[in-house]
Design a protein around this motif. Structure first.
Motif, PDB file in Angstrom:
ATOM      1  N   PHE A 172      -5.364   8.044  -2.847  1.00 44.73           N
ATOM      2  CA  PHE A 172      -5.699   8.945  -4.050  1.00 44.73           C
ATOM      3  C   PHE A 172      -5.877   7.538  -4.851  1.00 44.73           C
ATOM      4  CE2 PHE A 172      -1.573   8.915  -2.757  1.00 44.73           C
ATOM      5  CZ  PHE A 172      -0.872   9.051  -4.522  1.00 44.73           C
ATOM      6  N   VAL A 173      -7.142   8.024  -6.238  1.00 42.61           N
ATOM      7  CA  VAL A 173      -6.706   7.420  -7.339  1.00 42.61           C
ATOM      8  C   VAL A 173      -6.983   8.536  -8.421  1.00 42.61           C
ATOM      9  CG1 VAL A 173      -7.464   5.292  -6.848  1.00 42.61           C
ATOM     10  CG2 VAL A 173      -9.592   6.785  -7.681  1.00 42.61           C
ATOM     11  N   SER A 197     -13.777  13.927  -6.700  1.00 44.93           N
ATOM     12  CA  SER A 197     -12.888  14.493  -6.809  1.00 44.93           C
ATOM     13  C   SER A 197     -11.877  15.198  -6.504  1.00 44.93           C
ATOM     14  CB  SER A 197     -13.620  15.837  -7.741  1.00 44.93           C
ATOM     15  OG  SER A 197     -14.189  16.485  -7.460  1.00 44.93           O
ATOM     16  N   ASN A 198     -11.854  15.428  -4.906  1.00 41.82           N
ATOM     17  CA  ASN A 198     -10.986  15.286  -4.238  1.00 41.82           C
ATOM     18  C   ASN A 198     -10.513  14.989  -2.981  1.00 41.82           C
ATOM     19  OD1 ASN A 198     -13.170  17.790  -3.163  1.00 41.82           O
ATOM     20  ND2 ASN A 198     -13.803  16.473  -1.946  1.00 41.82           N
ATOM     21  N   TYR A 199     -10.149  13.679  -4.041  1.00 38.03           N
ATOM     22  CA  TYR A 199      -9.601  12.504  -4.638  1.00 38.03           C
ATOM     23  C   TYR A 199      -8.269  12.028  -5.071  1.00 38.03           C
ATOM     24  CZ  TYR A 199     -11.266  12.065   0.300  1.00 38.03           C
ATOM     25  OH  TYR A 199     -12.212  12.914   1.648  1.00 38.03           O
ATOM     26  N   ASP A 200      -8.487  12.864  -6.164  1.00 41.27           N
ATOM     27  CA  ASP A 200      -8.032  12.757  -8.112  1.00 41.27           C
ATOM     28  C   ASP A 200      -7.193  12.839  -7.394  1.00 41.27           C
ATOM     29  OD1 ASP A 200      -8.688  12.112 -10.814  1.00 41.27           O
ATOM     30  OD2 ASP A 200      -7.177  14.206 -10.453  1.00 41.27           O
ATOM     31  N   THR A 201      -5.589  11.579  -8.271  1.00 39.94           N
ATOM     32  CA  THR A 201      -4.265  11.874  -7.485  1.00 39.94           C
ATOM     33  C   THR A 201      -3.994  13.199  -8.386  1.00 39.94           C
ATOM     34  OG1 THR A 201      -3.948   9.690  -8.836  1.00 39.94           O
ATOM     35  CG2 THR A 201      -1.815  11.142  -9.128  1.00 39.94           C
ATOM     36  N   GLY A 228       1.168  -1.191   0.215  1.00 39.01           N
ATOM     37  CA  GLY A 228      -0.157  -0.111   0.187  1.00 39.01           C
ATOM     38  C   GLY A 228       0.921   1.433  -0.092  1.00 39.01           C
ATOM     39  N   ILE A 229       1.559   1.213   1.061  1.00 32.99           N
ATOM     40  CA  ILE A 229       2.666   2.713   1.135  1.00 32.99           C
ATOM     41  C   ILE A 229       3.821   2.533  -0.196  1.00 32.99           C
ATOM     42  CG2 ILE A 229       4.400   3.637   2.085  1.00 32.99           C
ATOM     43  CD1 ILE A 229       3.970   1.729   4.862  1.00 32.99           C
ATOM     44  N   GLN A 230       3.648   1.373  -1.197  1.00 31.81           N
ATOM     45  CA  GLN A 230       4.465   1.844  -2.092  1.00 31.81           C
ATOM     46  C   GLN A 230       3.735   2.169  -3.218  1.00 31.81           C
ATOM     47  OE1 GLN A 230       5.306  -0.809  -0.148  1.00 31.81           O
ATOM     48  NE2 GLN A 230       6.813   0.315   0.272  1.00 31.81           N
ATOM     49  N   VAL A 231       2.496   1.788  -3.309  1.00 28.24           N
ATOM     50  CA  VAL A 231       1.544   1.898  -4.292  1.00 28.24           C
ATOM     51  C   VAL A 231       1.482   3.510  -4.509  1.00 28.24           C
ATOM     52  CG1 VAL A 231      -1.094   2.340  -4.794  1.00 28.24           C
ATOM     53  CG2 VAL A 231       0.313   0.194  -4.849  1.00 28.24           C
ATOM     54  N   ARG A 232       1.167   4.215  -2.749  1.00 27.59           N
ATOM     55  CA  ARG A 232       1.041   5.997  -2.573  1.00 27.59           C
ATOM     56  C   ARG A 232       2.262   6.334  -3.360  1.00 27.59           C
ATOM     57  NH1 ARG A 232      -1.485   8.829   1.007  1.00 27.59           N
ATOM     58  NH2 ARG A 232      -0.389  10.343   1.862  1.00 27.59           N
ATOM     59  N   PHE A 233       3.351   6.053  -2.823  1.00 27.75           N
ATOM     60  CA  PHE A 233       4.423   6.970  -3.575  1.00 27.75           C
ATOM     61  C   PHE A 233       4.676   6.996  -5.249  1.00 27.75           C
ATOM     62  CE2 PHE A 233       6.592   6.085   0.988  1.00 27.75           C
ATOM     63  CZ  PHE A 233       6.201   7.826   1.465  1.00 27.75           C
ATOM     64  N   LYS A 234       4.670   5.547  -5.789  1.00 25.16           N
ATOM     65  CA  LYS A 234       4.176   4.926  -6.579  1.00 25.16           C
ATOM     66  C   LYS A 234       3.625   6.370  -7.828  1.00 25.16           C
ATOM     67  CE  LYS A 234       3.988   1.918 -10.440  1.00 25.16           C
ATOM     68  NZ  LYS A 234       3.171   2.233 -11.801  1.00 25.16           N
ATOM     69  N   ILE A 288     -10.970   3.744  -2.167  1.00 25.86           N
ATOM     70  CA  ILE A 288     -10.951   5.289  -3.569  1.00 25.86           C
ATOM     71  C   ILE A 288     -11.434   4.720  -4.319  1.00 25.86           C
ATOM     72  CG2 ILE A 288      -9.881   7.001  -3.494  1.00 25.86           C
ATOM     73  CD1 ILE A 288      -9.835   7.215  -1.047  1.00 25.86           C
ATOM     74  N   GLU A 289     -10.836   3.893  -4.745  1.00 25.07           N
ATOM     75  CA  GLU A 289     -10.871   2.995  -6.145  1.00 25.07           C
ATOM     76  C   GLU A 289     -12.776   2.800  -6.429  1.00 25.07           C
ATOM     77  OE1 GLU A 289      -7.319   0.325  -7.221  1.00 25.07           O
ATOM     78  OE2 GLU A 289      -9.011   0.157  -5.627  1.00 25.07           O
ATOM     79  N   ALA A 290     -12.893   2.732  -5.324  1.00 18.32           N
ATOM     80  CA  ALA A 290     -14.706   2.175  -5.811  1.00 18.32           C
ATOM     81  C   ALA A 290     -15.069   2.994  -5.347  1.00 18.32           C
ATOM     82  CB  ALA A 290     -15.318   1.228  -4.118  1.00 18.32           C
ATOM     83  N   MET A 291     -15.247   4.337  -4.754  1.00 16.75           N
ATOM     84  CA  MET A 291     -15.494   5.607  -4.687  1.00 16.75           C
ATOM     85  C   MET A 291     -15.657   6.510  -5.888  1.00 16.75           C
ATOM     86  SD  MET A 291     -14.705   9.047  -2.927  1.00 16.75           S
ATOM     87  CE  MET A 291     -14.379   8.495  -1.233  1.00 16.75           C
ATOM     88  N   ALA A 292     -14.241   6.088  -6.550  1.00 14.83           N
ATOM     89  CA  ALA A 292     -14.068   6.663  -8.300  1.00 14.83           C
ATOM     90  C   ALA A 292     -15.702   6.329  -9.374  1.00 14.83           C
ATOM     91  CB  ALA A 292     -12.946   6.112  -8.854  1.00 14.83           C
ATOM     92  N   TYR A 293     -16.063   4.791  -8.720  1.00 10.84           N
ATOM     93  CA  TYR A 293     -16.768   4.246  -9.806  1.00 10.84           C
ATOM     94  C   TYR A 293     -18.205   4.497  -9.659  1.00 10.84           C
ATOM     95  CZ  TYR A 293     -13.137   2.349 -12.837  1.00 10.84           C
ATOM     96  OH  TYR A 293     -12.309   2.483 -13.956  1.00 10.84           O
ATOM     97  N   GLY A 294     -17.970   5.124  -7.819  1.00  9.46           N
ATOM     98  CA  GLY A 294     -19.896   5.391  -7.107  1.00  9.46           C
ATOM     99  C   GLY A 294     -20.706   4.318  -6.936  1.00  9.46           C
TER     100      GLY A 294
END
Length: 353
Positions: A172-173, A337-341, A16-22, A275-281
């Protein structure tokens, strides 16, 4: 800006941390910043130097016995070796140095021995509250100029150790390509391990179907030690599908057809799957375990429900969301949109302006 990230692992190992930094580093590089990430190659098979998506990776130490060994799940001697091998990087000129919460020692070393210092931050994603970890937290959280917390819940825990220069930078996503196709499946995303409780997601959906006369399917994505046993146990139930580890294309397809995400984990910071799920409603149901920080995020943003860690209550919360389903979908779409990359990556760098 010239940015150095001190991580412990890096691609192809992506926790999870590495995905965040990447994700952050890729966006910073696209914005024109020079980004370097140091890490330990615990697989022993990756090149020492590599550029991926504009990010300069430096795997400065190889040790296949580093990860999941030792008293902290990390090999202590390797942490010391890694920290000392960072000296050539610490001597360089940086605008910002961001320290991963783990493996603990590098940020202490930098503060003690490097007087001509860059602006520093610790990226703090998971709070551990044992007596020993409170001592460690107190040291590492005060070894950097800024403390960046993944959620408001983590920030409230960190307040025990420092009161100033605290920031919230959530998961974020990329929300721009997230388009819902149908709302046909319930979803579980995560490793099939005990503390994630995938069996509670399965049992909660089966209890909902039985109690309310439904036939809703559940798709579970993720590998892990429990996978084969769960597949055997629920082999005869047509509502339950175990997909195992999936690539991004399959994951996006499942999310595009998702209806509710069920995340009954005991221990989380702020997992990106929410966040990924939220992005798809797709609204989320999570559980009221003390170590599950997701529950606070879901409650604060009001895009799902928090259930007791009980199968029947998970089924009840599914029913509560279904009874007002469009409102939960609308809430997801309102806040995603508040959590967009791009938004989060810029917000992160603004801390150092």
């Amino acid at each position: 800006m010239r940015i150095l990230v001190i991580d412990e692992l890096c691609p192809p190992q992506l926790g999870g941390i590495q995905v965040r930094f990447k994700g952050l580093a890729t966006q910073w590089a696209a914005m024109g910043h020079e980004v370097h990430i140091t890490a330990i190659d615990h697989l022993g098979t990756s090149p020492e130097e590599e550029v991926i998506d504009g990010i300069n990776y430096h795997r400065i130490l190889k040790d296949t016995e580093y990860y999941k060994n030792g008293p902290f799940g990390r090999k202590i001697s390797t942490i010391f070796s890694y920290t000392f091998k960072l000296k050539p990087f610490f001597k360089q000129q940086w605008d910002v140095i961001i320290f991963c919460q783990f493996p603990v020692l590098p940020q202490i070393f930098y503060k003690l021995f490097y007087r001509k210092r860059a602006k520093t931050a610790i990226d703090f994603v998971e709070y551990r509250g044992s007596k020993l970890w409170k001592v460690i937290n107190n040291i590492i959280l005060n070894a950097a100029d800024e403390a960046i917390c993944i959620s408001n819940h983590v920030k409230q825990c960190v307040l025990e150790h420092r009161k100033d220069h605290l920031h919230i930078i959530p998961s974020f996503v990329d929300t721009t390509d997230a388009v819902s196709v149908s709302k046909s499946n319930y979803i579980f995303m995560g490793r099939m391990v005990e503390h994630k409780h995938p069996e509670h997601a399965v049992q909660g959906v089966l209890a909902y179907n039985k109690t309310y006369g439904k036939n809703m399917p559940l798709q579970l994505m993720g590998g892990g030690g429990m996978l084969n046993d769960l597949k055997t146990e629920y082999a005869g139930d047509g509502c339950i599908t175990f997909l195992g580890s999936v690539d991004d294309d399959v994951k996006q397809q499942v999310l595009a057809n998702g209806r509710i995400l069920i995340l009954p984990s005991e221990r989380e910071g702020m997992p990106i799957v929410v966040i990924e799920a939220m992005a798809y409603g797709v609204p989320t149901i999570t559980t009221d375990y003390p170590g599950n920080g997701t529950q606070f995020f879901v409650a604060e943003e009001q895009f799902g429900k928090v259930a007791q860690p009980d199968v029947d209550d998970i089924a009840k919360k599914i029913k509560e969301i279904e009874d007002n389903y469009e409102a939960y979908v609308a809430r997801c779409n309102e806040i995603k949109s508040n959590y967009d990359t791009k938004v989060i990556a810029q917000k992160y760098l603004d801390i150092f302006r």
